[in-house]
Design a protein around this motif. Structure first.
Motif, PDB file in Angstrom:
ATOM      1  N   HIS A 233       0.823  -1.209   0.000  1.00  0.00           N
ATOM      2  CA  HIS A 233       0.000   0.000   0.000  1.00  0.00           C
ATOM      3  C   HIS A 233       0.854   1.255   0.000  1.00  0.00           C
ATOM      4  O   HIS A 233       0.593   2.199  -0.758  1.00  0.00           O
ATOM      5  CB  HIS A 233      -0.932   0.000   1.213  1.00  0.00           C
ATOM      6  CG  HIS A 233      -1.748   1.250   1.330  1.00  0.00           C
ATOM      7  ND1 HIS A 233      -2.713   1.587   0.402  1.00  0.00           N
ATOM      8  CD2 HIS A 233      -1.733   2.252   2.228  1.00  0.00           C
ATOM      9  CE1 HIS A 233      -3.262   2.740   0.743  1.00  0.00           C
ATOM     10  NE2 HIS A 233      -2.684   3.163   1.840  1.00  0.00           N
ATOM     11  N   THR A 234       1.880   1.292   0.843  1.00  0.00           N
ATOM     12  CA  THR A 234       2.772   2.446   0.872  1.00  0.00           C
ATOM     13  C   THR A 234       3.421   2.661  -0.477  1.00  0.00           C
ATOM     14  O   THR A 234       3.567   3.795  -0.963  1.00  0.00           O
ATOM     15  CB  THR A 234       3.854   2.254   1.942  1.00  0.00           C
ATOM     16  OG1 THR A 234       3.228   2.074   3.216  1.00  0.00           O
ATOM     17  CG2 THR A 234       4.778   3.452   2.017  1.00  0.00           C
ATOM     18  N   GLU A 290     -14.966  -2.925  -2.661  1.00  0.00           N
ATOM     19  CA  GLU A 290     -13.739  -2.500  -3.325  1.00  0.00           C
ATOM     20  C   GLU A 290     -12.565  -2.458  -2.347  1.00  0.00           C
ATOM     21  O   GLU A 290     -11.449  -2.834  -2.685  1.00  0.00           O
ATOM     22  CB  GLU A 290     -13.929  -1.136  -3.972  1.00  0.00           C
ATOM     23  CG  GLU A 290     -14.886  -1.111  -5.143  1.00  0.00           C
ATOM     24  CD  GLU A 290     -16.331  -0.968  -4.709  1.00  0.00           C
ATOM     25  OE1 GLU A 290     -17.207  -0.871  -5.589  1.00  0.00           O
ATOM     26  OE2 GLU A 290     -16.592  -0.953  -3.488  1.00  0.00           O
ATOM     27  N   ALA A 291     -12.827  -1.983  -1.112  1.00  0.00           N
ATOM     28  CA  ALA A 291     -11.765  -1.915  -0.104  1.00  0.00           C
ATOM     29  C   ALA A 291     -11.351  -3.317   0.334  1.00  0.00           C
ATOM     30  O   ALA A 291     -10.163  -3.596   0.539  1.00  0.00           O
ATOM     31  CB  ALA A 291     -12.230  -1.094   1.102  1.00  0.00           C
ATOM     32  N   VAL A 292     -12.322  -4.195   0.499  1.00  0.00           N
ATOM     33  CA  VAL A 292     -12.014  -5.583   0.871  1.00  0.00           C
ATOM     34  C   VAL A 292     -11.162  -6.244  -0.218  1.00  0.00           C
ATOM     35  O   VAL A 292     -10.180  -6.943   0.069  1.00  0.00           O
ATOM     36  CB  VAL A 292     -13.313  -6.379   1.098  1.00  0.00           C
ATOM     37  CG1 VAL A 292     -12.989  -7.853   1.348  1.00  0.00           C
ATOM     38  CG2 VAL A 292     -14.094  -5.799   2.275  1.00  0.00           C
ATOM     39  N   ALA A 293     -11.536  -6.007  -1.479  1.00  0.00           N
ATOM     40  CA  ALA A 293     -10.766  -6.573  -2.593  1.00  0.00           C
ATOM     41  C   ALA A 293      -9.352  -6.022  -2.613  1.00  0.00           C
ATOM     42  O   ALA A 293      -8.381  -6.750  -2.886  1.00  0.00           O
ATOM     43  CB  ALA A 293     -11.470  -6.271  -3.914  1.00  0.00           C
ATOM     44  N   PRO A 374     -12.660  -3.016 -14.677  1.00  0.00           N
ATOM     45  CA  PRO A 374     -13.773  -3.436 -13.832  1.00  0.00           C
ATOM     46  C   PRO A 374     -13.380  -4.053 -12.499  1.00  0.00           C
ATOM     47  O   PRO A 374     -14.226  -4.231 -11.648  1.00  0.00           O
ATOM     48  CB  PRO A 374     -14.481  -4.485 -14.711  1.00  0.00           C
ATOM     49  CG  PRO A 374     -13.382  -5.071 -15.532  1.00  0.00           C
ATOM     50  CD  PRO A 374     -12.399  -3.951 -15.773  1.00  0.00           C
ATOM     51  N   ASP A 375     -12.125  -4.434 -12.316  1.00  0.00           N
ATOM     52  CA  ASP A 375     -11.743  -5.109 -11.082  1.00  0.00           C
ATOM     53  C   ASP A 375     -12.000  -4.217  -9.872  1.00  0.00           C
ATOM     54  O   ASP A 375     -11.741  -3.011  -9.890  1.00  0.00           O
ATOM     55  CB  ASP A 375     -10.270  -5.500 -11.111  1.00  0.00           C
ATOM     56  CG  ASP A 375      -9.994  -6.591 -12.138  1.00  0.00           C
ATOM     57  OD1 ASP A 375     -10.973  -7.229 -12.563  1.00  0.00           O
ATOM     58  OD2 ASP A 375      -8.826  -6.782 -12.505  1.00  0.00           O
ATOM     59  N   ALA A 376     -12.488  -4.840  -8.775  1.00  0.00           N
ATOM     60  CA  ALA A 376     -12.866  -4.072  -7.597  1.00  0.00           C
ATOM     61  C   ALA A 376     -11.692  -3.322  -6.988  1.00  0.00           C
ATOM     62  O   ALA A 376     -11.824  -2.167  -6.568  1.00  0.00           O
ATOM     63  CB  ALA A 376     -13.488  -5.012  -6.553  1.00  0.00           C
ATOM     64  N   HIS A 377     -10.522  -3.966  -6.926  1.00  0.00           N
ATOM     65  CA  HIS A 377      -9.370  -3.286  -6.324  1.00  0.00           C
ATOM     66  C   HIS A 377      -8.936  -2.091  -7.175  1.00  0.00           C
ATOM     67  O   HIS A 377      -8.446  -1.087  -6.650  1.00  0.00           O
ATOM     68  CB  HIS A 377      -8.205  -4.248  -6.105  1.00  0.00           C
ATOM     69  CG  HIS A 377      -7.610  -4.798  -7.348  1.00  0.00           C
ATOM     70  ND1 HIS A 377      -8.037  -5.970  -7.933  1.00  0.00           N
ATOM     71  CD2 HIS A 377      -6.604  -4.340  -8.148  1.00  0.00           C
ATOM     72  CE1 HIS A 377      -7.332  -6.210  -9.011  1.00  0.00           C
ATOM     73  NE2 HIS A 377      -6.440  -5.238  -9.175  1.00  0.00           N
ATOM     74  N   LEU A 378      -9.141  -2.162  -8.497  1.00  0.00           N
ATOM     75  CA  LEU A 378      -8.801  -1.037  -9.355  1.00  0.00           C
ATOM     76  C   LEU A 378      -9.781   0.113  -9.147  1.00  0.00           C
ATOM     77  O   LEU A 378      -9.394   1.280  -9.161  1.00  0.00           O
ATOM     78  CB  LEU A 378      -8.794  -1.467 -10.816  1.00  0.00           C
ATOM     79  CG  LEU A 378      -7.714  -2.481 -11.217  1.00  0.00           C
ATOM     80  CD1 LEU A 378      -7.863  -2.851 -12.680  1.00  0.00           C
ATOM     81  CD2 LEU A 378      -6.329  -1.927 -10.937  1.00  0.00           C
ATOM     82  N   GLY A 383     -10.604   5.563  -6.962  1.00  0.00           N
ATOM     83  CA  GLY A 383     -11.319   6.489  -6.091  1.00  0.00           C
ATOM     84  C   GLY A 383     -10.438   7.469  -5.363  1.00  0.00           C
ATOM     85  O   GLY A 383     -10.894   8.505  -4.882  1.00  0.00           O
ATOM     86  N   TRP A 384      -9.130   7.142  -5.237  1.00  0.00           N
ATOM     87  CA  TRP A 384      -8.210   8.090  -4.598  1.00  0.00           C
ATOM     88  C   TRP A 384      -8.148   9.397  -5.391  1.00  0.00           C
ATOM     89  O   TRP A 384      -7.860  10.457  -4.826  1.00  0.00           O
ATOM     90  CB  TRP A 384      -6.808   7.510  -4.521  1.00  0.00           C
ATOM     91  CG  TRP A 384      -6.686   6.229  -3.768  1.00  0.00           C
ATOM     92  CD1 TRP A 384      -7.645   5.630  -2.988  1.00  0.00           C
ATOM     93  CD2 TRP A 384      -5.538   5.379  -3.718  1.00  0.00           C
ATOM     94  NE1 TRP A 384      -7.162   4.460  -2.474  1.00  0.00           N
ATOM     95  CE2 TRP A 384      -5.882   4.266  -2.887  1.00  0.00           C
ATOM     96  CE3 TRP A 384      -4.274   5.438  -4.278  1.00  0.00           C
ATOM     97  CZ2 TRP A 384      -4.994   3.246  -2.621  1.00  0.00           C
ATOM     98  CZ3 TRP A 384      -3.380   4.404  -4.004  1.00  0.00           C
ATOM     99  CH2 TRP A 384      -3.734   3.323  -3.190  1.00  0.00           C
ATOM    100  N   PHE A 385      -8.396   9.315  -6.678  1.00  0.00           N
ATOM    101  CA  PHE A 385      -8.285  10.499  -7.534  1.00  0.00           C
ATOM    102  C   PHE A 385      -9.625  11.205  -7.700  1.00  0.00           C
ATOM    103  O   PHE A 385      -9.724  12.193  -8.387  1.00  0.00           O
ATOM    104  CB  PHE A 385      -7.729  10.102  -8.903  1.00  0.00           C
ATOM    105  CG  PHE A 385      -6.377   9.488  -8.838  1.00  0.00           C
ATOM    106  CD1 PHE A 385      -5.243  10.289  -8.852  1.00  0.00           C
ATOM    107  CD2 PHE A 385      -6.212   8.124  -8.717  1.00  0.00           C
ATOM    108  CE1 PHE A 385      -3.981   9.726  -8.766  1.00  0.00           C
ATOM    109  CE2 PHE A 385      -4.967   7.557  -8.630  1.00  0.00           C
ATOM    110  CZ  PHE A 385      -3.840   8.355  -8.651  1.00  0.00           C
ATOM    111  N   ARG A 386     -10.659  10.658  -7.067  1.00  0.00           N
ATOM    112  CA  ARG A 386     -11.965  11.312  -7.102  1.00  0.00           C
ATOM    113  C   ARG A 386     -12.499  11.305  -5.668  1.00  0.00           C
ATOM    114  O   ARG A 386     -13.396  10.537  -5.330  1.00  0.00           O
ATOM    115  CB  ARG A 386     -12.910  10.563  -8.039  1.00  0.00           C
ATOM    116  CG  ARG A 386     -14.258  11.256  -8.208  1.00  0.00           C
ATOM    117  CD  ARG A 386     -15.177  10.430  -9.098  1.00  0.00           C
ATOM    118  NE  ARG A 386     -14.808  10.522 -10.493  1.00  0.00           N
ATOM    119  CZ  ARG A 386     -15.317   9.750 -11.448  1.00  0.00           C
ATOM    120  NH1 ARG A 386     -16.187   8.807 -11.135  1.00  0.00           N
ATOM    121  NH2 ARG A 386     -14.958   9.904 -12.709  1.00  0.00           N
ATOM    122  N   PRO A 387     -11.954  12.172  -4.797  1.00  0.00           N
ATOM    123  CA  PRO A 387     -12.277  12.077  -3.356  1.00  0.00           C
ATOM    124  C   PRO A 387     -13.694  12.475  -2.988  1.00  0.00           C
ATOM    125  O   PRO A 387     -14.200  12.055  -1.978  1.00  0.00           O
ATOM    126  CB  PRO A 387     -11.270  13.042  -2.724  1.00  0.00           C
ATOM    127  CG  PRO A 387     -10.923  14.005  -3.813  1.00  0.00           C
ATOM    128  CD  PRO A 387     -10.983  13.209  -5.072  1.00  0.00           C
TER     129      PRO A 387
END
Length: 390
Positions: A233-234, A290-293, A374-378, A383-387
């Motif tokens: 993540h970092t 999405e967060a779980v994925a 379409p992948d949930a983790h993607l 979403g980081w770029f659309r807060p």
């Protein structure tokens, strides 16, 4: 994936991360706890400022000003960065030996910890075995000359002074004198100690921003690779920050500290928008599929990077692919979602089309989304770029 680790030996099989006690102590701070709980005057001032700025200049102006406030407040900035990591790890492990030490405000700290675990039930005290302490101490003793050039990097900060005072007091106790914190009151040595504990546990490490900067410099000294030591993540957040603004990570603790991870910014702004506390918003984000994925992906990549050469190569391929997506999202306002204009003729609908034909209904033009990522983790990373979710 939700199995709770019961001891140190079980950590590698669970999506956990080790948190150094300095980071935990930040979350235990009364003012920070109240800010994250939405009950402090500081958070109330943020909320009022958001409402006022949003009514006058819209959400973009309000977001810009509020994030400026957050970046300028050292404690708020550090706490938000920790929330970013909390979302992205299933369990957070703290060393229970430190909680058993007889420091002067032990009762107060334990009470605060109980309150904190009410908000963060996935915070788990686990005792690090004494052989791990002793092994870390031995490694540090043999590398003190290599570590010494980095000791000055953090000695000038107020945060470090408080950190050193706490650890010095802890070191004097009978319970932990022999091996706790690698027999050291030195910031650089403690940073290495936590890196070695995380390495022994085979899980990522969560530390303060300043200590993270130091550990990156010390990575060669303790023979650890960046992705494994600090967590996937970092690594991805660093890429995101570099993509959206900074060309490369600044080379001073102060410069590193002025940044906020994009997910942390999102949590703060979304909490203000929804009139919720940061803890409430944190849990809302954590339970999203999405967060779980994303947490599952991080866990699997961490495992792969510690596995065979073939699994390490595959993990690096996945990371390279993720980095490519981040670069695309930074310049693509649709975040990988494309639209195609289509026309729907109502009288052609199966089974019910004759009704629209009798009514003389015509057609409806609409934009049909094509999810190219379409992948949930993607979707979670994008979403980081659309807060703002207004």
């Amino acid at each position: 994936m939700n199995t709770i680790p019961r001891n140190f030996a079980e950590l590698p099989s669970t999506p956990s991360a080790v948190m150094d006690f300095s980071s935990l102590r930040l979350l235990l701070d009364r003012d920070i706890f109240a800010f994250l709980d939405g009950t402090s005057p500081v958070y109330e001032s943020y909320r009022k400022a958001w409402i006022k700025l949003n009514s006058k200049g819209g959400p973009e102006l309000a977001t810009s000003v509020i994030l400026g406030y957050a970046r300028e407040n050292e404690q708020v900035r550090a706490a938000l960065s920790l929330l970013d990591r909390i979302v992205c790890h299933e369990h957070l492990v703290i060393d229970s030996v430190t909680l058993e030490a007889e420091f002067h405000n032990r009762r107060v700290v334990l009470q605060h910890l109980e309150n904190l675990r009410d908000r963060l039930p996935f915070l788990i005290p686990i005792s690090v075995p004494s052989p791990v302490y002793e092994a870390a101490a031995n490694v540090i003793r043999t590398r003190r000359e290599a570590i010494s050039p980095f000791r000055h990097d953090l000695t000038h900060t107020d945060f470090d002074a408080a950190d050193k005072n706490f650890h010095d007091g802890l070191h004097r106790t009978d319970r932990t004198r022999l091996y706790c914190f690698a027999d050291s009151g030195d910031v650089a040595e403690r940073a290495v100690f936590y890196g070695l504990v995380a390495s022994a546990a085979q899980v990522p490490l969560i530390v303060s921003q300043n200590k993270e900067f130091l550990l990156k410099k010390l990575a060669r000294v303790i023979y650890q690779s960046h992705p494994v030591l600090f967590g996937i993540h970092t690594n991805l957040v660093t890429t995101a920050l570099a993509t959206v603004g900074a060309n490369e990570l600044p080379d001073t603790p102060g410069a590193v500290a002025i940044q906020l991870p994009p997910l942390a910014e999102s949590i703060l702004i979304s909490a203000l928008v929804h009139h919720e506390s940061l803890y409430t918003e944190l849990h809302r984000v954590r339970v999203k599929p999405e967060a779980v994925a994303y947490r599952t992906l991080v866990f699997k990549l961490e495992q792969a990077l510690r596995g065979s050469l073939a699994s390490q190569v595959q993990a690096q391929r996945v990371l390279k692919d993720l980095h490519g997506h981040i670069e695309n999202w930074a310049i693509d306002p649709d975040l990988g979602v494309k639209y195609v204009r289509r026309t729907l003729k109502f009288d052609k609908l199966p089974l019910v089309g004759w009704v629209f034909e009798l009514l003389g209904a015509g057609e409806w033009k609409f934009k049909d989304p094509i999810l190219t990522k379409p992948d949930a983790h993607l979707r979670f990373i994008s979403g980081w770029f659309r807060p703002l979710d207004l």
